[in-house]
Design an enzyme around this catalytic site. Structure first.
Site, PDB file in Angstrom:
ATOM      1  N   TYR A   1      15.041   2.033 -14.175  1.00 48.27           N
ATOM      2  CA  TYR A   1      13.772   1.300 -14.167  1.00 48.27           C
ATOM      3  C   TYR A   1      13.830   0.151 -15.182  1.00 48.27           C
ATOM      4  O   TYR A   1      13.585  -1.015 -14.854  1.00 48.27           O
ATOM      5  CB  TYR A   1      12.613   2.257 -14.485  1.00 48.27           C
ATOM      6  CG  TYR A   1      11.326   1.549 -14.790  1.00 48.27           C
ATOM      7  CD1 TYR A   1      10.757   0.674 -13.876  1.00 48.27           C
ATOM      8  CD2 TYR A   1      10.670   1.744 -16.011  1.00 48.27           C
ATOM      9  CE1 TYR A   1       9.576   0.011 -14.172  1.00 48.27           C
ATOM     10  CE2 TYR A   1       9.494   1.093 -16.308  1.00 48.27           C
ATOM     11  CZ  TYR A   1       8.950   0.214 -15.388  1.00 48.27           C
ATOM     12  OH  TYR A   1       7.788  -0.446 -15.681  1.00 48.27           O
TER      13      TYR A   1
ATOM     14  N   LYS B   1      14.098  -4.142 -14.584  1.00 44.45           N
ATOM     15  CA  LYS B   1      13.176  -5.138 -15.143  1.00 44.45           C
ATOM     16  C   LYS B   1      13.933  -6.126 -16.035  1.00 44.45           C
ATOM     17  O   LYS B   1      13.648  -7.328 -16.040  1.00 44.45           O
ATOM     18  CB  LYS B   1      12.075  -4.433 -15.941  1.00 44.45           C
ATOM     19  CG  LYS B   1      11.108  -3.647 -15.070  1.00 44.45           C
ATOM     20  CD  LYS B   1      10.195  -4.580 -14.305  1.00 44.45           C
ATOM     21  CE  LYS B   1       9.166  -3.858 -13.478  1.00 44.45           C
ATOM     22  NZ  LYS B   1       8.211  -4.762 -12.833  1.00 44.45           N
TER      23      LYS B   1
ATOM     24  N   ILE C   1       3.533  19.678 -22.863  1.00 53.32           N
ATOM     25  CA  ILE C   1       3.944  18.786 -23.961  1.00 53.32           C
ATOM     26  C   ILE C   1       5.468  18.708 -23.921  1.00 53.32           C
ATOM     27  O   ILE C   1       6.159  19.700 -24.184  1.00 53.32           O
ATOM     28  CB  ILE C   1       3.465  19.332 -25.321  1.00 53.32           C
ATOM     29  CG1 ILE C   1       1.933  19.388 -25.338  1.00 53.32           C
ATOM     30  CG2 ILE C   1       4.003  18.482 -26.472  1.00 53.32           C
ATOM     31  CD1 ILE C   1       1.352  20.109 -26.541  1.00 53.32           C
TER      32      ILE C   1
ATOM     33  N   LEU D   1       0.807  -1.233   0.000  1.00 60.67           N
ATOM     34  CA  LEU D   1       0.000   0.000   0.000  1.00 60.67           C
ATOM     35  C   LEU D   1       0.838   1.280   0.000  1.00 60.67           C
ATOM     36  O   LEU D   1       0.319   2.340   0.346  1.00 60.67           O
ATOM     37  CB  LEU D   1      -1.009   0.013   1.166  1.00 60.67           C
ATOM     38  CG  LEU D   1      -2.057  -1.105   1.164  1.00 60.67           C
ATOM     39  CD1 LEU D   1      -3.036  -0.926   2.334  1.00 60.67           C
ATOM     40  CD2 LEU D   1      -2.841  -1.154  -0.152  1.00 60.67           C
TER      41      LEU D   1
ATOM     42  N   ASP E   1      13.160  10.007 -22.458  1.00 63.76           N
ATOM     43  CA  ASP E   1      12.032   9.649 -23.326  1.00 63.76           C
ATOM     44  C   ASP E   1      12.510   9.286 -24.739  1.00 63.76           C
ATOM     45  O   ASP E   1      12.978  10.158 -25.477  1.00 63.76           O
ATOM     46  CB  ASP E   1      11.052  10.832 -23.456  1.00 63.76           C
ATOM     47  CG  ASP E   1      10.012  10.873 -22.349  1.00 63.76           C
ATOM     48  OD1 ASP E   1       9.885   9.876 -21.612  1.00 63.76           O
ATOM     49  OD2 ASP E   1       9.331  11.902 -22.235  1.00 63.76           O
TER      50      ASP E   1
ATOM     51  N   ARG F   1       3.803   6.803 -28.878  1.00 67.07           N
ATOM     52  CA  ARG F   1       3.704   5.650 -27.981  1.00 67.07           C
ATOM     53  C   ARG F   1       2.592   4.713 -28.439  1.00 67.07           C
ATOM     54  O   ARG F   1       1.668   5.124 -29.136  1.00 67.07           O
ATOM     55  CB  ARG F   1       3.394   6.104 -26.544  1.00 67.07           C
ATOM     56  CG  ARG F   1       4.503   6.906 -25.877  1.00 67.07           C
ATOM     57  CD  ARG F   1       5.701   6.028 -25.555  1.00 67.07           C
ATOM     58  NE  ARG F   1       6.766   6.760 -24.898  1.00 67.07           N
ATOM     59  CZ  ARG F   1       7.746   7.397 -25.543  1.00 67.07           C
ATOM     60  NH1 ARG F   1       7.778   7.416 -26.857  1.00 67.07           N
ATOM     61  NH2 ARG F   1       8.689   8.013 -24.858  1.00 67.07           N
TER      62      ARG F   1
HETATM   63  C1  UD1 Z   1       7.083   5.092 -19.204  1.00 64.50           C
HETATM   64  C2  UD1 Z   1       7.926   3.883 -19.513  1.00 64.50           C
HETATM   65  C3  UD1 Z   1       7.123   2.639 -19.342  1.00 64.50           C
HETATM   66  C4  UD1 Z   1       6.592   2.583 -17.963  1.00 64.50           C
HETATM   67  C5  UD1 Z   1       5.709   3.776 -17.739  1.00 64.50           C
HETATM   68  C6  UD1 Z   1       5.250   3.732 -16.315  1.00 64.50           C
HETATM   69  C7  UD1 Z   1       9.736   4.258 -21.094  1.00 64.50           C
HETATM   70  C8  UD1 Z   1      10.185   4.276 -22.480  1.00 64.50           C
HETATM   71  N1  UD1 Z   1       8.427   3.967 -20.869  1.00 64.50           N
HETATM   72  O1  UD1 Z   1       6.134   5.282 -20.249  1.00 64.50           O
HETATM   73  O2  UD1 Z   1       7.929   1.507 -19.568  1.00 64.50           O
HETATM   74  O3  UD1 Z   1       5.888   1.397 -17.751  1.00 64.50           O
HETATM   75  O4  UD1 Z   1       6.475   4.978 -17.964  1.00 64.50           O
HETATM   76  O5  UD1 Z   1       5.588   4.814 -15.568  1.00 64.50           O
HETATM   77  O6  UD1 Z   1      10.506   4.503 -20.222  1.00 64.50           O
HETATM   78  N2  UD1 Z   1       4.079  13.320 -21.828  1.00 64.50           N
HETATM   79  C9  UD1 Z   1       3.904  14.670 -21.999  1.00 64.50           C
HETATM   80  N3  UD1 Z   1       3.443  15.407 -20.959  1.00 64.50           N
HETATM   81  C10 UD1 Z   1       3.156  14.871 -19.744  1.00 64.50           C
HETATM   82  C11 UD1 Z   1       3.311  13.460 -19.572  1.00 64.50           C
HETATM   83  C12 UD1 Z   1       3.795  12.724 -20.632  1.00 64.50           C
HETATM   84  O7  UD1 Z   1       4.180  15.233 -23.064  1.00 64.50           O
HETATM   85  O8  UD1 Z   1       2.740  15.592 -18.828  1.00 64.50           O
HETATM   86  C13 UD1 Z   1       4.567  12.513 -22.949  1.00 64.50           C
HETATM   87  C14 UD1 Z   1       5.865  11.790 -22.653  1.00 64.50           C
HETATM   88  O9  UD1 Z   1       6.959  12.538 -23.043  1.00 64.50           O
HETATM   89  C15 UD1 Z   1       5.695  10.509 -23.487  1.00 64.50           C
HETATM   90  C16 UD1 Z   1       4.195  10.287 -23.563  1.00 64.50           C
HETATM   91  O10 UD1 Z   1       3.608  11.519 -23.174  1.00 64.50           O
HETATM   92  O11 UD1 Z   1       6.147  10.734 -24.774  1.00 64.50           O
HETATM   93  C17 UD1 Z   1       3.742   9.209 -22.626  1.00 64.50           C
HETATM   94  O12 UD1 Z   1       4.292   9.455 -21.344  1.00 64.50           O
HETATM   95  P1  UD1 Z   1       3.910   8.583 -20.071  1.00 64.50           P
HETATM   96  O13 UD1 Z   1       2.430   8.440 -20.011  1.00 64.50           O
HETATM   97  O14 UD1 Z   1       4.610   9.168 -18.910  1.00 64.50           O
HETATM   98  O15 UD1 Z   1       4.503   7.117 -20.383  1.00 64.50           O
HETATM   99  P2  UD1 Z   1       5.969   6.700 -20.902  1.00 64.50           P
HETATM  100  O16 UD1 Z   1       6.987   7.609 -20.362  1.00 64.50           O
HETATM  101  O17 UD1 Z   1       5.902   6.518 -22.367  1.00 64.50           O
END
Ligand code: UD1
Length: 326
Positions: free
Chosen positions: A141, A145, A205, A33, A282, A219
């Protein structure tokens, strides 16, 4: 059959526990938790508040509940945090796995489904990414894994464990009763929904200068119930195949801007967004080839469009505006 779900008070664990119960399995959820929510544990599952690193406790739980298989979701999973606190990631995600496997070994439990990640690949040389792409993580991370997967191979060779490592791409969406409630929230879809709902000023973004069609990261978003389905299928196939790493994604990439458009279509509201610098770590594009999971597990994702995925996340958010409320 009785399944121990570690991390069953978390996002993907709770949805999988719910679906295991629906498939007639007995479920015991073990969760410390720290990030999970007691009220996320589905009705019908037994619950024990414990940490997987507590081997003695785990041994007792495995014995008392007659556990035959472990699905291991509990982990630290924030890429950014792993870049500042690697010890937490190797401690929880590597030491935790070893303790859990040792407890299983002592109790004669050998079936294991492991939550792995696309972050094991780092910057992939080709997209869509097949499972035999190089494993070259770019953050602790992903490294934790990838290390756990290698450790599992030795337990398979030496102790006769049977396992599947499921490498998730971007989990998203919700079931009717279980959804995403993280603190802090870092994921794109819940943050965009929250911005659309007016709960936050804007969505940042992270970078518009990536080598992608619109300059934002791409993604592969996969519905959490489709992920849960894959766990149940993998459980049924343990021991039938030499392959044990499986990518789970839709094979379709969407940019950050495309996700924001989907959120606007689904909610009927604007997502206020501002440009921000790239987020360290990223990769530009991560899209799965899930051909192996389809062929070997017989997996067929059912909720494949971005709009369906966002719609379910939005429906859950409207049903539970405070999340799990704790
Ligand atoms: C990451 C990990 C993934 C992990 C997941 C859990 C990598 C490559 N991927 O996914 O393995 O299981 O986190 O935490 O390390 N974004 C924005 N603005 C925001 C948030 C996100 O632009 O406020 C963009 C990010 O740059 C990314 C996309 O949205 O390109 C998705 O981001 P997010 O949802 O955080 O997931 P990942 O980072 O892809």
């Amino acid at each position: 059959m009785s399944v121990l779900v570690s991390g069953g008070a978390g996002y993907i664990g709770s949805v999988t526990a719910e679906m295991l119960l629906g498939a007639g399995r007995r479920v015991v959820v073990v969760d410390n938790l720290t990030r999970g929510h007691r009220s996320a544990v589905p009705e019908g599952a037994a619950f024990v508040e414990a940490d997987v690193r507590d081997s003695a406790r785990l041994e007792a739980i495995l014995g008392e509940h007659g556990v035959e298989c472990v699905m291991h979701f509990s982990a630290s999973s924030l890429v950014g945090e792993s870049m500042t606190d690697p010890g937490e990631y190797f401690g929880n995600n590597v030491v935790g796995v070893i303790r859990l496997l040792e407890a299983m070994h002592t109790q004669g439990v050998r079936d294991f489904i492991f939550s792995s990640t696309a972050a094991t690949y780092g910057e992939p040389p080709e997209v869509p990414i097949p499972e035999d792409a190089p494993v070259r993580p770019t953050n602790p991370y992903g490294e934790s894994k990838a290390t756990a997967e290698r450790i599992l191979r030795w337990y398979e060779t030496i102790h006769g464990f049977r396992f599947a490592a499921l490498r998730y791409f971007n989990a998203a969406g919700a079931s009717r009763d279980h959804g995403e409630d993280h603190d802090p929230e870092t994921h794109l879809i819940p943050l965009a929904l929250s911005a659309a709902a007016g709960e936050r000023e804007s969505l940042a973004i992270f970078g518009r200068d990536y080598p992608t069609p619109d300059g934002t990261c791409v993604r592969d978003y996969i519905h959490v119930q489709d992920l849960a389905d894959a766990h149940i299928l993998a459980l049924g196939k343990l021991g039938e195949t030499k392959e044990n790493a499986f990518n789970l994604g839709n094979g379709e990439g969407y940019s950050v801007l495309e996700v924001l458009s989907a959120v606007e279509r689904v909610t009927g509201k604007q997502v206020p967004a501002v440009d921000a610098p790239r987020r360290p770590g990223d990769p530009a594009r991560l899209v799965a080839s899930s051909a192996r999971a389809k062929k070997i597990l017989g997996w067929r994702p059912k909720r494949v469009t971005l709009d369906e995925i966002v719609r379910d996340a939005w429906a859950w958010k409207q049903r539970f505006p405070e999340g799990y409320g704790d």
